[in-house]
Design an enzyme around this catalytic site. Structure first.
Site, mmCIF file in Angstrom:
data_model
loop_
_atom_site.group_PDB
_atom_site.id
_atom_site.type_symbol
_atom_site.label_atom_id
_atom_site.label_comp_id
_atom_site.label_asym_id
_atom_site.label_seq_id
_atom_site.Cartn_x
_atom_site.Cartn_y
_atom_site.Cartn_z
ATOM 1 N N ALA A 1 33.304 18.760 1.809
ATOM 2 C CA ALA A 1 33.746 19.108 0.634
ATOM 3 C C ALA A 1 33.405 17.515 -0.242
ATOM 4 C CB ALA A 1 35.690 18.964 0.654
ATOM 5 N N GLY B 1 33.954 21.400 5.297
ATOM 6 C CA GLY B 1 33.138 22.243 4.865
ATOM 7 C C GLY B 1 32.372 22.961 4.492
ATOM 8 N N GLU C 1 32.326 25.005 7.673
ATOM 9 C CA GLU C 1 32.531 26.404 7.760
ATOM 10 C C GLU C 1 32.288 27.424 6.472
ATOM 11 O OE1 GLU C 1 37.347 25.006 6.690
ATOM 12 O OE2 GLU C 1 36.246 22.968 6.016
ATOM 13 N N GLU D 1 38.021 16.129 9.191
ATOM 14 C CA GLU D 1 38.942 16.566 8.436
ATOM 15 C C GLU D 1 40.420 15.611 8.906
ATOM 16 O OE1 GLU D 1 36.558 20.146 6.747
ATOM 17 O OE2 GLU D 1 37.024 19.110 9.257
HETATM 18 N N1 T1G Z 1 31.717 13.650 -0.573
HETATM 19 C C1 T1G Z 1 31.649 12.806 -1.020
HETATM 20 N N2 T1G Z 1 30.356 11.528 -0.721
HETATM 21 C C2 T1G Z 1 30.056 11.565 0.751
HETATM 22 C C3 T1G Z 1 30.791 12.338 2.054
HETATM 23 C C4 T1G Z 1 30.692 13.880 1.178
HETATM 24 N N3 T1G Z 1 32.129 13.995 2.096
HETATM 25 N N4 T1G Z 1 29.799 12.106 2.856
HETATM 26 C C5 T1G Z 1 29.294 10.697 2.611
HETATM 27 N N5 T1G Z 1 29.129 10.884 1.449
HETATM 28 C C6 T1G Z 1 28.464 9.660 0.150
HETATM 29 C C7 T1G Z 1 28.896 8.295 0.892
HETATM 30 O O1 T1G Z 1 30.266 7.718 0.324
HETATM 31 C C8 T1G Z 1 28.293 7.339 0.510
HETATM 32 O O2 T1G Z 1 28.291 7.222 -0.985
HETATM 33 C C9 T1G Z 1 26.329 8.754 1.078
HETATM 34 O O3 T1G Z 1 27.375 9.499 0.564
HETATM 35 C C10 T1G Z 1 25.615 8.241 2.195
HETATM 36 O O4 T1G Z 1 26.802 8.280 3.155
HETATM 37 C C11 T1G Z 1 37.417 21.768 3.145
HETATM 38 C C12 T1G Z 1 38.477 19.002 3.401
HETATM 39 C C13 T1G Z 1 27.912 12.426 6.541
HETATM 40 C C14 T1G Z 1 27.441 11.312 8.447
HETATM 41 O O5 T1G Z 1 34.172 13.652 6.784
HETATM 42 O O6 T1G Z 1 30.261 11.653 7.719
HETATM 43 O O7 T1G Z 1 35.363 19.372 3.955
HETATM 44 O O8 T1G Z 1 28.176 4.674 -0.790
HETATM 45 O O9 T1G Z 1 26.232 6.231 3.999
HETATM 46 O O10 T1G Z 1 25.592 7.130 6.934
HETATM 47 O O11 T1G Z 1 37.209 21.358 5.393
HETATM 48 O O12 T1G Z 1 28.657 10.405 5.342
HETATM 49 O O13 T1G Z 1 25.903 5.199 -0.743
HETATM 50 O O14 T1G Z 1 27.287 5.913 -2.570
HETATM 51 O O15 T1G Z 1 27.986 7.769 5.656
HETATM 52 O O16 T1G Z 1 24.180 8.752 6.976
HETATM 53 C C15 T1G Z 1 34.665 16.324 5.238
HETATM 54 C C16 T1G Z 1 31.882 12.723 5.781
HETATM 55 C C17 T1G Z 1 35.170 15.848 4.246
HETATM 56 C C18 T1G Z 1 31.823 14.038 6.569
HETATM 57 C C19 T1G Z 1 26.528 10.451 6.743
HETATM 58 N N6 T1G Z 1 33.584 15.473 5.790
HETATM 59 N N7 T1G Z 1 30.345 11.457 5.814
HETATM 60 O O17 T1G Z 1 26.308 10.261 7.179
HETATM 61 O O18 T1G Z 1 25.508 7.933 5.757
HETATM 62 S S1 T1G Z 1 36.987 16.924 3.947
HETATM 63 C C20 T1G Z 1 33.177 14.260 6.611
HETATM 64 C C21 T1G Z 1 30.012 11.717 6.787
HETATM 65 C C22 T1G Z 1 36.224 19.081 4.134
HETATM 66 C C23 T1G Z 1 36.902 20.920 4.080
HETATM 67 C C24 T1G Z 1 37.827 19.560 3.734
HETATM 68 C C25 T1G Z 1 29.053 10.878 6.718
HETATM 69 C C26 T1G Z 1 27.811 11.540 7.231
HETATM 70 P P1 T1G Z 1 26.716 6.006 -0.911
HETATM 71 P P2 T1G Z 1 27.023 7.477 4.764
HETATM 72 P P3 T1G Z 1 25.754 8.129 6.449
#
Ligand code: T1G
Ligand code: NAD
Length: 704
Positions: free
Chosen positions: A66, A105, A108, A128
């Site tokens: 998400a 997500g 999912e 999450e």
């Molecule tokens: N949403 C918005 N921005 C995101 C994002 C996300 N999910 N994931 C990363 N970014 C932005 C981050 O802030 C950075 O921005 C850029 O992308 C690169 O990220 C309903 C509720 C994917 C493994 O927890 O673990 O889904 O600093 O520096 O080292 O069930 O990002 O460049 O402006 O980390 O290559 C669940 C979170 C969400 C994954 C990549 N998903 N992201 O790592 O790059 S909750 C997560 C990561 C959800 C549903 C629920 C990592 C990555 P900027 P980065 P990276």
């Protein structure tokens, strides 16, 4: 047909509708992506030419979840659970082809598809819980049905990522591609499914959770485990409740239950704290200098000093794949330094987490010498010798003599003036502070301390090195203690004042642990060694403000040689080398004697008052370091305390926490405490200004 620059596009490849998610940087499921996916499935169902649907991600990832930036904002339809249900309800087989991240997500969406293929390098997970949430788009209902309750709970409670092969063995994916060309592998797999007339196969109908005995045992074990380990976290228990619902309720009822639990997590302050931490640690890596200049190339590293820090730093550099040359005073000390390095790897071998062969390969990149000339080829040198200015200046004099032009010279000093260390060289622009935390091969925090005359590319090099070492860098200015140790000195002093005024160190430690820290301040002193702080206090004695209150209790313990765990007693007793201390009545007697000496009549402290004083001191000094631009933003203070001082992550750090309790309340507390000690409790000008403006620390967290 969606416009080409839409975040979701689709095109017909033979009988396969290729749906591409292209929403940089990580294809997060923002509202337009959700709408695009739903529309693509509608288009497929409505088009007789389409026999199957293939979903892929553009760029480096499938879908990273998400859009975290949307949390806390008014929800925009369609909600992700509905999009997933739409995908699953497709009348045509839907295949997800996964490369890079398929997280939260994103996974999912893949689970809602009917078939999944992954290529090498893919990382699948439901992280999450690390954001104070739970998989809220069917993940808690579909995952147990697909891979069983035990595996699903492990994935959701750990938040860990699994690779393609493990995903296959778990049953999360059906196939691992032979190549890493995700589009080609996806199209070939879809063709094969069509050729074999593979039916629509809905994950909601999968039966792996049907093994009741196994599922009930897994749920009971997870419930017990989270009760023990979740340390105040809100969402883990809710994840277990949702998996229990998956076992006991029809799919759609389970889905409704999941939604309700998800919304409660979304509303929890823990979600806000953890999302703040997520973005803060990424913002902290962006210092002005990293935008102003490219980093210098670092291929060979020198480490001067092979003691506690030098050895840990050497291991961190070796683990990053770089060669290390260690310099020590003499052969005996060098042998000790090498032994300190080897001890780390031997420990890993003993735990079965490393092979002797891997250790040998790593140590092949380690060399040592007692001659500084051995550093002639180093691109970067990190000094970790005794915390003495003259000793360090002498070392930097040697580095200035032997190191090649352009080599970066870094010091790991905890407190000393880096400008004074640099001044001893003819290359002040190449000198920087790299303040690691003990143990340096484990602790993630790295304070990048920026002296007055360092060049921007040297700072950029330090941040680049931090990335290579998998550290979380925070930019700090030069002052006594930089960011972390400066705050530590102040909130520890506030605790000392409370002891002398009547509180017990054991009560204070319990209050701080209950707030979420792994340890209280007096347990930390005993772990690190009271002698280190004692040396610092003695060093500062000459310059200490004579009007400032000085509590001598810790000195009384050190004078007795009670330095903590390493001497079997400190504030606590550690019989037979125990790692957990027991309260010591002799310490309480010493405290009582100190109160009498200081003419203080002890009083009782409520747990609430202890916590407010402890945090107010921390927050106020945090505001001071931002006000003085030692830290460029409040988030830099938060990241420092989160990664170096055990501040509970779900509270987001002291500055974020202050915003949640209200800056006016914090200021009011400080002004109340100042009535008894106006010298110690001086409200930070920044805090006063923000309260007057009705603003928050968060308002100062814009990019540096
Ligand atoms: N949403 C918005 N921005 C995101 C994002 C996300 N999910 N994931 C990363 N970014 C932005 C981050 O802030 C950075 O921005 C850029 O992308 C690169 O990220 C309903 C509720 C994917 C493994 O927890 O673990 O889904 O600093 O520096 O080292 O069930 O990002 O460049 O402006 O980390 O290559 C669940 C979170 C969400 C994954 C990549 N998903 N992201 O790592 O790059 S909750 C997560 C990561 C959800 C549903 C629920 C990592 C990555 P900027 P980065 P990276
Ligand atoms: P230590 O006493 O364990 O090790 C210092 C090492 O430096 C010794 O092995 C000594 O032989 C060597 N040394 C001294 N003078 C030398 C010289 N001229 N040339 C080469 N080697 C020399 O100390 P430590 O705890 O590793 O601390 C090192 C530095 O790191 C200090 O500045 C300290 O403030 C800082 N630091 C310590 C910690 C910690 O928790 N220990 C944390 C962060 C920073």
């Amino acid at each position: 047909m969606p416009p080409d620059n839409a975040p979701v596009t689709h095109t017909l490849r033979g009988k396969i509708l290729l749906v591409t998610v292209d929403n940089p940087p990580v294809n997060a499921l923002g509202v337009d992506v959700r709408r695009g996916l739903a529309a693509a499935i509608d288009a497929a169902d409505a088009n007789d030419a389409v026999a199957a649907v293939l979903i892929v991600g553009a760029g480096r990832n499938f879908i990273a979840g998400a859009d975290i930036r949307e949390f806390g904002k008014p929800p925009q339809p369609p909600a992700l659970p509905d999009v997933c249900n739409r995908i699953e309800a497709s009348s045509k087989p839907v295949i997800a082809a996964i490369h890079g991240a398929a997280l939260g997500g994103g996974l999912e969406v893949a689970l809602a598809a009917h078939y999944r293929i992954a290529v090498a390098g893919a990382k699948l997970g439901l992280p999450e819980v690390q954001l104070g949430l739970l998989p809220g788009a069917g993940g808690t209902q579909r995952t147990p049905r697909l891979i069983g309750a035990q595996a699903a709970l492990s994935l959701m409670l750990s938040g860990r990522h699994v690779g393609a092969q493990e995903a296959l063995s778990l049953g999360l994916v059906d196939r691992v591609g032979a190549s890493d060309d995700v589009l080609a592998e996806g199209l070939a797999y879809a063709q094969e499914l069509l050729a074999s007339r593979a039916p629509v196969r809905r994950t909601r109908d999968a039966q792996r959770v049907a093994d009741r005995a196994a599922a009930e045992a897994a749920i009971a074990a997870a419930r017990a485990d989270t009760a023990k380990k979740s340390r105040g976290l809100f969402s883990p228990q809710k994840i277990v409740d949702c998996v229990e619902a998956a076992l006991n309720q029809p799919f759609d009822d389970g889905l409704r239950f999941e939604r309700q639990q998800f919304l409660e997590c979304l509303a929890s302050p823990q979600r806000a704290g953890l999302v703040h931490a997520f973005f803060a640690e990424r913002e902290a890596q962006k210092a002005p200098e990293t935008k102003a200049a490219p980093p210098r190339d670092v291929r060979a590293v020198g480490v001067v000093g092979g003691g506690t820090m030098g050895a840990g730093i050497a291991v961190a550099v070796l683990d990053a794949g770089l060669p290390v040359t260690m310099i020590e005073r003499d052969d005996e000390a060098l042998a000790r330094g090498r032994a300190n390095v080897e001890k780390v790897y031997d420990g890993l071998i003993a735990k079965g987490r490393l092979t002797a062969d891997a250790k040998a390969k790593t140590l092949a990149r380690f060399s040592g010498s007692t001659s500084y000339d051995a550093l002639a080829g180093a691109d970067l040198v990190i000094e970790a010798v005794f915390e003495d200015l003259a000793v360090k200046q002498a070392v930097f004099g040697e580095l200035d003599r032997v190191c090649q032009p352009g080599a970066v010279l870094a010091t790991n000093t905890s407190y000393l003036d880096i400008d004074a260390i640099a001044a001893g060289t003819a290359r002040v622009q190449d000198v920087i502070g790299l303040h690691f935390f003990s143990p340096a091969n484990i602790m993630k925090l790295l304070e990048v301390v920026v002296p007055a005359r360092v060049s921007a590319d040297v700072v950029a090099t330090a941040f680049d090195l931090a990335k290579k070492l998998r550290k979380v860098p925070v930019r700090a200015g030069v002052c006594d203690g930089f960011i972390g140790n400066r705050l530590l000195a102040v909130y520890r002093t506030a605790a000392d004042h409370m002891i002398e005024d009547g509180a017990s160190p054991y009560q204070i430690d319990k209050v701080v642990r209950d707030f979420g820290f792994p340890m209280g301040p007096y347990q930390v002193i005993d772990l690190a060694g009271g002698d280190i702080g004692w040396a610092t206090r003695k060093r500062r004695a000459a310059t200490r403000d004579p009007n400032a209150r000085y509590v001598q209790i810790a000195d009384r313990l050190c004078e007795r040689g009670w330095f903590g765990q390493k001497t079997g007693r400190g504030f606590y007793l550690y019989p037979q080398g125990a790692r957990t201390g027991t309260p010591d009545p002799e310490v309480e007697a010493i405290i009582a004697a100190e109160r009498t000496r200081a003419g203080i009549t002890p009083r009782t402290f409520s747990d609430d008052e202890i916590l407010r004083r402890y945090l107010a001191a921390m927050i106020n000094e945090g505001a001071n370091v931002v006000h003085e631009r030692i830290a460029l933003r409040p988030l830099d203070v938060d990241v420092t305390l989160l990664y170096g001082y055990g501040f509970p992550r779900y509270r987001g750090g002291p500055m974020h926490y202050a915003d949640t309790v209200g800056l006016a309340n914090v200021l009011a507390d400080i002004r109340a405490f100042a009535k008894e000690d106006p010298l110690f409790w001086r409200p930070s000008p920044l805090l006063v200004e923000l309260v007057e403006r009705g603003a928050t620390f968060a308002s100062l967290n814009q990019s540096a």
